[in-house]
Scaffold this motif. Structure first.
Motif, PDB file in Angstrom:
ATOM      1  N   GLN A 190      -4.467   3.618  52.630  1.00 21.28           N
ATOM      2  CA  GLN A 190      -4.717   4.749  51.732  1.00 21.28           C
ATOM      3  C   GLN A 190      -3.414   5.222  51.097  1.00 21.28           C
ATOM      4  O   GLN A 190      -3.370   5.532  49.911  1.00 21.28           O
ATOM      5  CB  GLN A 190      -5.387   5.905  52.477  1.00 21.28           C
ATOM      6  CG  GLN A 190      -5.839   7.025  51.564  1.00 21.28           C
ATOM      7  CD  GLN A 190      -6.842   6.562  50.526  1.00 21.28           C
ATOM      8  OE1 GLN A 190      -7.819   5.913  50.844  1.00 21.28           O
ATOM      9  NE2 GLN A 190      -6.592   6.884  49.273  1.00 21.28           N
ATOM     10  N   PHE A 191      -2.342   5.255  51.873  1.00 22.72           N
ATOM     11  CA  PHE A 191      -1.032   5.643  51.345  1.00 22.72           C
ATOM     12  C   PHE A 191      -0.606   4.697  50.221  1.00 22.72           C
ATOM     13  O   PHE A 191      -0.155   5.126  49.163  1.00 22.72           O
ATOM     14  CB  PHE A 191       0.011   5.637  52.464  1.00 22.72           C
ATOM     15  CG  PHE A 191       1.413   5.832  51.970  1.00 22.72           C
ATOM     16  CD1 PHE A 191       1.881   7.096  51.651  1.00 22.72           C
ATOM     17  CD2 PHE A 191       2.261   4.749  51.810  1.00 22.72           C
ATOM     18  CE1 PHE A 191       3.167   7.276  51.180  1.00 22.72           C
ATOM     19  CE2 PHE A 191       3.556   4.912  51.342  1.00 22.72           C
ATOM     20  CZ  PHE A 191       4.011   6.187  51.024  1.00 22.72           C
ATOM     21  N   ILE A 192      -0.750   3.401  50.457  1.00 26.90           N
ATOM     22  CA  ILE A 192      -0.371   2.397  49.456  1.00 26.90           C
ATOM     23  C   ILE A 192      -1.224   2.537  48.204  1.00 26.90           C
ATOM     24  O   ILE A 192      -0.715   2.488  47.079  1.00 26.90           O
ATOM     25  CB  ILE A 192      -0.454   0.976  50.048  1.00 26.90           C
ATOM     26  CG1 ILE A 192       0.618   0.804  51.128  1.00 26.90           C
ATOM     27  CG2 ILE A 192      -0.321  -0.086  48.970  1.00 26.90           C
ATOM     28  CD1 ILE A 192       0.465  -0.450  51.958  1.00 26.90           C
ATOM     29  N   LEU A 193      -2.503   2.726  48.383  1.00 24.38           N
ATOM     30  CA  LEU A 193      -3.410   2.894  47.246  1.00 24.38           C
ATOM     31  C   LEU A 193      -3.053   4.139  46.442  1.00 24.38           C
ATOM     32  O   LEU A 193      -2.981   4.092  45.209  1.00 24.38           O
ATOM     33  CB  LEU A 193      -4.858   2.973  47.734  1.00 24.38           C
ATOM     34  CG  LEU A 193      -5.932   3.141  46.671  1.00 24.38           C
ATOM     35  CD1 LEU A 193      -5.913   1.974  45.692  1.00 24.38           C
ATOM     36  CD2 LEU A 193      -7.297   3.256  47.315  1.00 24.38           C
ATOM     37  N   ASP A 194      -2.800   5.250  47.120  1.00 26.97           N
ATOM     38  CA  ASP A 194      -2.419   6.482  46.424  1.00 26.97           C
ATOM     39  C   ASP A 194      -1.125   6.292  45.636  1.00 26.97           C
ATOM     40  O   ASP A 194      -1.006   6.724  44.495  1.00 26.97           O
ATOM     41  CB  ASP A 194      -2.249   7.633  47.416  1.00 26.97           C
ATOM     42  CG  ASP A 194      -3.563   8.083  48.038  1.00 26.97           C
ATOM     43  OD1 ASP A 194      -4.642   7.749  47.501  1.00 26.97           O
ATOM     44  OD2 ASP A 194      -3.500   8.784  49.073  1.00 26.97           O
ATOM     45  N   ARG A 195      -0.152   5.641  46.247  1.00 24.28           N
ATOM     46  CA  ARG A 195       1.142   5.411  45.589  1.00 24.28           C
ATOM     47  C   ARG A 195       0.971   4.523  44.361  1.00 24.28           C
ATOM     48  O   ARG A 195       1.538   4.794  43.299  1.00 24.28           O
ATOM     49  CB  ARG A 195       2.095   4.762  46.595  1.00 24.28           C
ATOM     50  CG  ARG A 195       3.438   4.399  46.074  1.00 24.28           C
ATOM     51  CD  ARG A 195       4.336   5.616  45.968  1.00 24.28           C
ATOM     52  NE  ARG A 195       5.560   5.319  45.310  1.00 24.28           N
ATOM     53  CZ  ARG A 195       6.705   5.062  45.916  1.00 24.28           C
ATOM     54  NH1 ARG A 195       6.775   5.099  47.216  1.00 24.28           N
ATOM     55  NH2 ARG A 195       7.779   4.806  45.218  1.00 24.28           N
ATOM     56  N   LEU A 196       0.182   3.484  44.484  1.00 20.82           N
ATOM     57  CA  LEU A 196      -0.065   2.579  43.362  1.00 20.82           C
ATOM     58  C   LEU A 196      -0.768   3.307  42.221  1.00 20.82           C
ATOM     59  O   LEU A 196      -0.416   3.137  41.052  1.00 20.82           O
ATOM     60  CB  LEU A 196      -0.896   1.379  43.823  1.00 20.82           C
ATOM     61  CG  LEU A 196      -1.206   0.315  42.791  1.00 20.82           C
ATOM     62  CD1 LEU A 196       0.070  -0.252  42.190  1.00 20.82           C
ATOM     63  CD2 LEU A 196      -2.028  -0.797  43.410  1.00 20.82           C
ATOM     64  N   GLN A 197      -1.739   4.146  42.552  1.00 20.92           N
ATOM     65  CA  GLN A 197      -2.445   4.897  41.518  1.00 20.92           C
ATOM     66  C   GLN A 197      -1.506   5.849  40.789  1.00 20.92           C
ATOM     67  O   GLN A 197      -1.568   5.985  39.564  1.00 20.92           O
ATOM     68  CB  GLN A 197      -3.622   5.659  42.119  1.00 20.92           C
ATOM     69  CG  GLN A 197      -4.774   4.758  42.499  1.00 20.92           C
ATOM     70  CD  GLN A 197      -5.890   5.477  43.223  1.00 20.92           C
ATOM     71  OE1 GLN A 197      -5.681   6.503  43.872  1.00 20.92           O
ATOM     72  NE2 GLN A 197      -7.088   4.935  43.133  1.00 20.92           N
ATOM     73  N   ARG A 198      -0.600   6.500  41.519  1.00 16.73           N
ATOM     74  CA  ARG A 198       0.386   7.394  40.883  1.00 16.73           C
ATOM     75  C   ARG A 198       1.313   6.606  39.964  1.00 16.73           C
ATOM     76  O   ARG A 198       1.614   7.048  38.855  1.00 16.73           O
ATOM     77  CB  ARG A 198       1.201   8.141  41.941  1.00 16.73           C
ATOM     78  CG  ARG A 198       0.476   9.308  42.565  1.00 16.73           C
ATOM     79  CD  ARG A 198       1.419  10.227  43.328  1.00 16.73           C
ATOM     80  NE  ARG A 198       2.236   9.545  44.323  1.00 16.73           N
ATOM     81  CZ  ARG A 198       1.882   9.310  45.579  1.00 16.73           C
ATOM     82  NH1 ARG A 198       0.708   9.702  46.011  1.00 16.73           N
ATOM     83  NH2 ARG A 198       2.701   8.693  46.409  1.00 16.73           N
ATOM     84  N   GLU A 199       1.753   5.444  40.425  1.00  9.20           N
ATOM     85  CA  GLU A 199       2.638   4.614  39.605  1.00  9.20           C
ATOM     86  C   GLU A 199       1.937   4.151  38.326  1.00  9.20           C
ATOM     87  O   GLU A 199       2.520   4.197  37.246  1.00  9.20           O
ATOM     88  CB  GLU A 199       3.126   3.395  40.397  1.00  9.20           C
ATOM     89  CG  GLU A 199       4.106   3.728  41.492  1.00  9.20           C
ATOM     90  CD  GLU A 199       5.434   4.219  40.972  1.00  9.20           C
ATOM     91  OE1 GLU A 199       5.897   3.734  39.924  1.00  9.20           O
ATOM     92  OE2 GLU A 199       6.012   5.113  41.619  1.00  9.20           O
ATOM     93  N   LEU A 200       0.697   3.711  38.461  1.00  9.20           N
ATOM     94  CA  LEU A 200      -0.046   3.251  37.290  1.00  9.20           C
ATOM     95  C   LEU A 200      -0.313   4.390  36.318  1.00  9.20           C
ATOM     96  O   LEU A 200      -0.261   4.199  35.105  1.00  9.20           O
ATOM     97  CB  LEU A 200      -1.361   2.589  37.720  1.00  9.20           C
ATOM     98  CG  LEU A 200      -1.210   1.235  38.410  1.00  9.20           C
ATOM     99  CD1 LEU A 200      -2.562   0.752  38.926  1.00  9.20           C
ATOM    100  CD2 LEU A 200      -0.586   0.205  37.494  1.00  9.20           C
TER     101      LEU A 200
END
Length: 82
Positions: free
Chosen positions: A13-23
């Protein structure tokens, strides 16, 4: 070292959240172009785009194995050349 299912789920979930913020950040800064599109936009060769990237003159984003260019960065380079 073992990771529990709960820890693994939190990490995912942390990785997914970070990726979504970056995108989202990338999307807010304008469209991304590949090297061929960047070259066409700058009216130069792909090799010139790659050279400018290596020298640090032109910023790029590396997404996995792909290199992408922000249109805003390309506009700055194009204005410098005029």
């Amino acid at each position: 070292m073992e990771i529990s299912d709960d820890e693994l789920a939190k990490l995912a979930q942390f990785i997914l959240d970070r990726l979504q913020r970056e995108l989202q950040t990338i999307g807010e800064q304008g469209p991304l172009l590949d090297a061929n599109e960047a070259a066409s936009f700058l009216r130069c060769s792909k090799a010139s785009v790659e050279r400018m990237t290596r020298s640090g003159e032109l910023r790029s984003l590396k997404i996995g194995n792909l290199r992408r260019y922000r249109k805003s960065d390309l506009l700055s380079i194009r204005k410098e050349g005029e």
